[in-house]
Design a protein around this motif. Sequence first.
Motif, PDB file in Angstrom:
ATOM      1  N   UNK A 303      16.916 -57.442  14.917  1.00  0.00           N
ATOM      2  CA  UNK A 303      17.980 -57.525  14.468  1.00  0.00           C
ATOM      3  C   UNK A 303      18.269 -55.882  13.783  1.00  0.00           C
ATOM      4  N   UNK A 304      19.058 -55.546  13.069  1.00  0.00           N
ATOM      5  CA  UNK A 304      19.409 -54.187  12.550  1.00  0.00           C
ATOM      6  C   UNK A 304      18.595 -52.934  11.793  1.00  0.00           C
ATOM      7  N   UNK A 305      18.172 -54.182  10.744  1.00  0.00           N
ATOM      8  CA  UNK A 305      17.367 -53.810   9.425  1.00  0.00           C
ATOM      9  C   UNK A 305      18.476 -53.129   8.781  1.00  0.00           C
ATOM     10  N   UNK A 306      17.944 -52.372   7.334  1.00  0.00           N
ATOM     11  CA  UNK A 306      18.364 -51.091   6.936  1.00  0.00           C
ATOM     12  C   UNK A 306      18.968 -50.032   7.284  1.00  0.00           C
ATOM     13  N   UNK A 307      19.929 -49.357   6.961  1.00  0.00           N
ATOM     14  CA  UNK A 307      20.656 -48.270   6.834  1.00  0.00           C
ATOM     15  C   UNK A 307      19.108 -47.466   6.765  1.00  0.00           C
TER      16      UNK A 307
ATOM     17  N   UNK B 309      -0.281 -47.520  12.799  1.00  0.00           N
ATOM     18  CA  UNK B 309       1.362 -48.067  12.278  1.00  0.00           C
ATOM     19  C   UNK B 309       0.984 -48.835  11.071  1.00  0.00           C
ATOM     20  N   UNK B 310       1.841 -48.465  10.107  1.00  0.00           N
ATOM     21  CA  UNK B 310       1.492 -48.644   9.069  1.00  0.00           C
ATOM     22  C   UNK B 310       3.061 -48.163   7.911  1.00  0.00           C
ATOM     23  N   UNK B 311       3.743 -48.660   8.493  1.00  0.00           N
ATOM     24  CA  UNK B 311       5.180 -48.147   7.751  1.00  0.00           C
ATOM     25  C   UNK B 311       5.484 -48.928   6.403  1.00  0.00           C
ATOM     26  N   UNK B 312       5.919 -48.330   5.861  1.00  0.00           N
ATOM     27  CA  UNK B 312       5.779 -48.456   4.358  1.00  0.00           C
ATOM     28  C   UNK B 312       6.862 -49.949   4.453  1.00  0.00           C
ATOM     29  N   UNK B 313       7.868 -49.506   4.469  1.00  0.00           N
ATOM     30  CA  UNK B 313       9.267 -50.245   4.686  1.00  0.00           C
ATOM     31  C   UNK B 313       8.873 -51.884   5.452  1.00  0.00           C
ATOM     32  N   UNK B 314       8.255 -51.544   6.616  1.00  0.00           N
ATOM     33  CA  UNK B 314       8.099 -52.893   7.135  1.00  0.00           C
ATOM     34  C   UNK B 314       6.915 -53.428   6.836  1.00  0.00           C
ATOM     35  N   UNK B 315       6.150 -52.902   6.035  1.00  0.00           N
ATOM     36  CA  UNK B 315       4.655 -53.390   5.627  1.00  0.00           C
ATOM     37  C   UNK B 315       4.356 -55.034   5.809  1.00  0.00           C
ATOM     38  N   UNK B 316       3.893 -55.427   6.228  1.00  0.00           N
ATOM     39  CA  UNK B 316       3.570 -57.682   5.977  1.00  0.00           C
ATOM     40  C   UNK B 316       3.174 -57.633   5.100  1.00  0.00           C
ATOM     41  N   UNK B 317       1.965 -56.763   5.491  1.00  0.00           N
ATOM     42  CA  UNK B 317       0.981 -57.237   3.681  1.00  0.00           C
ATOM     43  C   UNK B 317       0.757 -58.161   3.001  1.00  0.00           C
ATOM     44  N   UNK B 318       0.244 -58.746   4.134  1.00  0.00           N
ATOM     45  CA  UNK B 318       0.466 -60.458   3.377  1.00  0.00           C
ATOM     46  C   UNK B 318      -0.481 -60.914   2.577  1.00  0.00           C
ATOM     47  N   UNK B 319      -0.184 -61.863   1.378  1.00  0.00           N
ATOM     48  CA  UNK B 319      -0.317 -61.930   0.144  1.00  0.00           C
ATOM     49  C   UNK B 319      -1.733 -62.446   0.470  1.00  0.00           C
ATOM     50  N   UNK B 320      -1.933 -63.627   1.065  1.00  0.00           N
ATOM     51  CA  UNK B 320      -2.746 -63.952   1.580  1.00  0.00           C
ATOM     52  C   UNK B 320      -3.686 -63.113   2.607  1.00  0.00           C
ATOM     53  N   UNK B 373      15.133 -50.322   0.640  1.00  0.00           N
ATOM     54  CA  UNK B 373      15.267 -49.189   0.191  1.00  0.00           C
ATOM     55  C   UNK B 373      16.951 -49.468   0.223  1.00  0.00           C
ATOM     56  N   UNK B 374      17.561 -49.139  -0.874  1.00  0.00           N
ATOM     57  CA  UNK B 374      19.051 -49.751  -1.113  1.00  0.00           C
ATOM     58  C   UNK B 374      19.537 -50.407   0.127  1.00  0.00           C
ATOM     59  N   UNK B 375      20.636 -51.860  -0.347  1.00  0.00           N
ATOM     60  CA  UNK B 375      21.018 -52.679   0.299  1.00  0.00           C
ATOM     61  C   UNK B 375      20.093 -52.846   1.449  1.00  0.00           C
ATOM     62  N   UNK B 376      18.667 -53.155   0.636  1.00  0.00           N
ATOM     63  CA  UNK B 376      18.099 -53.370   1.959  1.00  0.00           C
ATOM     64  C   UNK B 376      18.357 -55.519   2.187  1.00  0.00           C
ATOM     65  N   UNK B 377      17.947 -56.004   3.542  1.00  0.00           N
ATOM     66  CA  UNK B 377      18.801 -56.709   4.685  1.00  0.00           C
ATOM     67  C   UNK B 377      17.347 -57.239   4.409  1.00  0.00           C
ATOM     68  N   UNK B 378      17.032 -58.448   3.297  1.00  0.00           N
ATOM     69  CA  UNK B 378      16.172 -59.496   3.469  1.00  0.00           C
ATOM     70  C   UNK B 378      15.964 -60.322   4.659  1.00  0.00           C
ATOM     71  N   UNK B 379      17.012 -60.478   5.163  1.00  0.00           N
ATOM     72  CA  UNK B 379      16.997 -61.420   6.419  1.00  0.00           C
ATOM     73  C   UNK B 379      16.305 -61.496   6.907  1.00  0.00           C
ATOM     74  N   UNK B 380      15.510 -62.697   7.349  1.00  0.00           N
ATOM     75  CA  UNK B 380      14.673 -62.861   8.514  1.00  0.00           C
ATOM     76  C   UNK B 380      13.311 -62.454   7.864  1.00  0.00           C
ATOM     77  N   UNK B 626      16.124 -53.941  -6.508  1.00  0.00           N
ATOM     78  CA  UNK B 626      16.668 -52.800  -6.073  1.00  0.00           C
ATOM     79  C   UNK B 626      15.640 -52.030  -5.532  1.00  0.00           C
ATOM     80  N   UNK B 627      16.055 -50.713  -5.157  1.00  0.00           N
ATOM     81  CA  UNK B 627      14.958 -49.722  -4.162  1.00  0.00           C
ATOM     82  C   UNK B 627      13.679 -49.406  -4.960  1.00  0.00           C
ATOM     83  N   UNK B 628      12.787 -49.398  -4.002  1.00  0.00           N
ATOM     84  CA  UNK B 628      11.408 -49.159  -5.302  1.00  0.00           C
ATOM     85  C   UNK B 628      10.461 -47.797  -3.163  1.00  0.00           C
ATOM     86  N   UNK B 629      10.528 -47.669  -3.545  1.00  0.00           N
ATOM     87  CA  UNK B 629       8.962 -46.468  -2.768  1.00  0.00           C
ATOM     88  C   UNK B 629       7.893 -45.853  -3.427  1.00  0.00           C
ATOM     89  N   UNK B 630       6.351 -45.687  -2.534  1.00  0.00           N
ATOM     90  CA  UNK B 630       5.688 -45.810  -2.969  1.00  0.00           C
ATOM     91  C   UNK B 630       5.474 -44.387  -2.495  1.00  0.00           C
TER      92      UNK B 630
END
Lengths: 639, 639
Positions: A303-307, B309-320, B373-380, B626-630
């Motif tokens: 998918x596209x993902x966020x802007x 490879x440590x993307x903050x936005x796509x961090x999966x970082x599962x709770x378990x 991000x603003x307007x985050x697409x949480x689909x999937x 809404x949006x957040x960032x570390x």
Amino acid sequence: MSALQGPVVPTPDALAALRPLPADAVRLTPDGLLGAWQERNAASTLPHCVTRLSTHGNLDNLRRVTGDSDTAFTGFWFADTDVHKTLEAAFWSGTQQAFVEEAAALLEKAQDADGYLDSYYQDPEHRTRQWTELHFSHEMYTAGHLIQAAVAAARSAPDDPVAQQVVSVARRFADLLVQRYGQSRETDGHPEIETALAELYRVTGHRPYLDLAARFLDNRGHQVLGPGRFGPAYYQDHQPLRETDEVTGHVVRQLYLLAGAVDVAVETGDRELLAVTERLWDSALDSRTYITGGQGSRHRDEAYGDAYELPPDRAYAETCAAIASFQLGWRLLLATGKVKYADEMERVLYNAIAASTAVDGTAFFYSTPLQRRTGHDGGGENAPGHRLDWYECACCPPNLARLMASLHTYAATGDDNGLQLHLYADGTVAAGGHTVTVQTRYPWDEEITVTVTSPSDQPWTLSLRIPAWCPDARLAVNGTPAPSRDQVKDGYLRLHRIWHPGDRIVLTLTMPVRLVAAHPRVDAVRGAAALTRGPLVHCLEHADLPTSGPLAGALFEDLELDPAAPAAVAYHGSGLAPVTLRVGVRLRAASGGPLYRDLNRTIPPPAATTTVTAIPYFLWANREPGPMRVWIPLAPREE
Amino acid sequence: MSALQGPVVPTPDALAALRPLPADAVRLTPDGLLGAWQERNAASTLPHCVTRLSTHGNLDNLRRVTGDSDTAFTGFWFADTDVHKTLEAAFWSGTQQAFVEEAAALLEKAQDADGYLDSYYQDPEHRTRQWTELHFSHEMYTAGHLIQAAVAAARSAPDDPVAQQVVSVARRFADLLVQRYGQSRETDGHPEIETALAELYRVTGHRPYLDLAARFLDNRGHQVLGPGRFGPAYYQDHQPLRETDEVTGHVVRQLYLLAGAVDVAVETGDRELLAVTERLWDSALDSRTYITGGQGSRHRDEAYGDAYELPPDRAYAETCAAIASFQLGWRLLLATGKVKYADEMERVLYNAIAASTAVDGTAFFYSTPLQRRTGHDGGGENAPGHRLDWYECACCPPNLARLMASLHTYAATGDDNGLQLHLYADGTVAAGGHTVTVQTRYPWDEEITVTVTSPSDQPWTLSLRIPAWCPDARLAVNGTPAPSRDQVKDGYLRLHRIWHPGDRIVLTLTMPVRLVAAHPRVDAVRGAAALTRGPLVHCLEHADLPTSGPLAGALFEDLELDPAAPAAVAYHGSGLAPVTLRVGVRLRAASGGPLYRDLNRTIPPPAATTTVTAIPYFLWANREPGPMRVWIPLAPREE
């Protein structure tokens, strides 16, 4: 004999700023890059696809339906589309006659009496599920690719009985769709049928096909497909297309849908719908397109993902999405004449699309990332760091084959009033009564020579695209430098006069090396730059690192671009990459150390600086597997 | 009555640098953060889990087996594990007696005569698939969680008949495994059984359980599980553990496997295997751990991904995965006594783990990203930008419940020779004959007061962990400042003397605000900094942006950290976050514009600067979504 035509031929009454040329109006020579790709496609990629359809069971899936095979169904449930796309490619290329005849006969024999044709859902075990799971089944997607093959058949071999056989099969399926869904509120989970039906309407003049395409577009967006695994936005069913402002969800679905929407909009004169497609194209280009033209940032749902979410390492950037972007761009270019669509076609063609195929034409990337790290873990990927010769979901290779087989038809448009050159390639172009020869080594070389070969006693306009990346286009007509800037209108150099045979236009598109940064909102490549020259994005690849000297043994990831050393062009004259770049890099001194540190902790000065080669991105991974990157970290400026 | 014990109790002969305390040796008060979390768990999270097991069909799945329900099987095929983990949590917490009795009776009744117990594979439709698809079935993973519940039963209520009932059920299943797999070369696709069997051995003294755990460890790594969808490295079956240098594949599988390996290593005296687990832990911490302690960079296969490879936005970082890291750290701390394991337990607890639960204790993150991000697409996604009250795959909530119910047992170790404090929390600690009271508002406050409450005529050692993040630890004993640095050994302040009741140790762990950068190889956060104070990572959240003044209406993504404005600590005294940070930010002037531009094109100076609040990361998403960032982009230094 009817005129040969290529993909996308709007009817005379359609909204159209530009008109495609007959399929035989453009001929590419293998001396140019586009012509070489087209030749490689016919000689290697397409035969490879034909072979794989046998070895991977796609043809046997259909033979099970006809009772000529008792092997188990193999591959994904939409495996028939690989047959259809290969068939389409064979028609466009005019080769593989034996395969064409075999496939046409097989499809005709496998088709049910009512027109249904889908070997997975014709399996006795699956037959009861026909038409019951449209969100998932790809039945109309499969029908769409069958129809596209028939469109290619009708346009490339209108008088050939085998082509007519394919058209008949496709029409029977299309007629079944009209009968079954002509009054329905349903639609398919994977778009493709919309553009296919619109094109079939163009070929046949049968209006119900176009109406059904329009209906499917309108049905979508009302959550008729259910939530599925990834939510309705995954298949663009979250809101009606006309109310949508942003591309979303599965990229190939989104782009195929938009292609169908343009086709329907121009054929029905629906300027509102056309504006919607332009708006969505803008949203993709403004914030969701890689510098290679690739689209799609997420692996999980393709998918596209966020802007501004554009990670180079995890770029999904599916090959089929790049092809879809090219196809959509062409439709919008024809509809509007806006140069930005041609510019984007060029970018995606020379970078994301070109990268997907190995130099020998028989191995392919599914995903076209912009970075591969040392020790890359390709587990769970559709592209493990090198090209594969086939995929379990093999949508991309035959998609490449059908695009490359018809590539020449996208180079130019025209009519009696003139000729518009969009993609520069060595070859000849004819439009209306006007013909020209194009001589160029573009994109390696800056110079394009267009020689008029047809006589005329009326003025006509030769239009030459000036790419947005070009800072300085220079023109000479019959050896005399001419001011070019004044004659550039809407991105095209417009030369209007009475042209005579032998008139010679030399266009020089200067190609300085550019260091490019992304918008600051693109977090993933902050503090890094990409190298481009002309339409080509470049990359650093491990194989170009020196094995002796200060960089010997350096970890690829510890290289930084030296902003004090300007990049230079290296001309080699010939070879796979007759032009490469030479760039200054520094090696970070302290390569180990903790993962996190105080920001103000001093970073040691660079240990070594040297110059390395950057190759065109599309040529990466043609040597031994290893790391690559398009976005190169910028060394901090020395205080 | 037997002594109460917590998770992980090595036998007396095991390799062990530190010894866990009895389960009732540490009591946390709800005045401290850890105690408050534990209380919230008992009052909210655990009852919530118990309710969800009914409303989401987990108990009914088991009732189908006993003939007491005729509803369809619901949820994932390993849905029983949610019952087992909730049961384990109930035993550790000593609450939910009615549920415990009901679940124990149900499990006993559902168990097959031979000991098999897995409601999915006991379904008549699935029964023939028992033990036939170990790469996928999670049968032993499910058995492992049943055994963990029994271990909790045995240790927390050794004399309770209901607890004994659960132990009997688990042992029957364990005995079946020993009988069936005691000589086998197979293993399960999802580790958990290894640590469970080792713990069951510790509870029962029955050696075949330990031997089977060791066998499963050795069986793995020989591609016994097949390629699966993501390749053998996905489930750590690509090479034998002992030959492995890097963590890889599915993170929870990797960490559960390592926990089992430590358990087997210490019980069998296998120092080589212990060294392997330390090496792999290092590989995770050196290049594959988020600053929050989260691990796992990829959504598609819930996997580590490449080094750095440590993307903050796509961090999966599962709770378990965060919980598994905590559990592994504890095992390695006990085995080696090395402070780095306690440091990492603290980091992951206060950040990744703490963030997973909403302040009310009844909503949870599956994935704990470091940016939205603003307007985050949480689909999937498994986490659409806000916490959900349950998940179809609900592994995380009951995993949190069992961890929090036993949280006090991880705070300290000790024996007759002394007491070691690892996690600072308001409460009391007893070891051997030594008891102390700990008074602190840590991590909000820097000061920790330890008061001895037990008499002694022999010297003993009080050891206090000095976290690696702390630049200056100050000590006062009975009001007198004492030099602390000299007495720090291997990360612990070691105070050896004859302690008397009333002796009062005040440890001040200074907590300056730190601006932290990642290793330059972490491409995803280049040019950005994170804010930390003490063990807490902080973040910017949209809700703290001013709605008037220069930042009104600013896009969250256009904020940059102002390096010229030092960050400051804001003390509020009370509330959810008694301490926050105040940081200077600038708003980028040109927020629109093209996605790619020439690097040397001038960036307009910032339009506005101001100061905003940064909150502890673990508290984000407790206001409107809404949006957040570390990681906050650093504004370029003004020339």
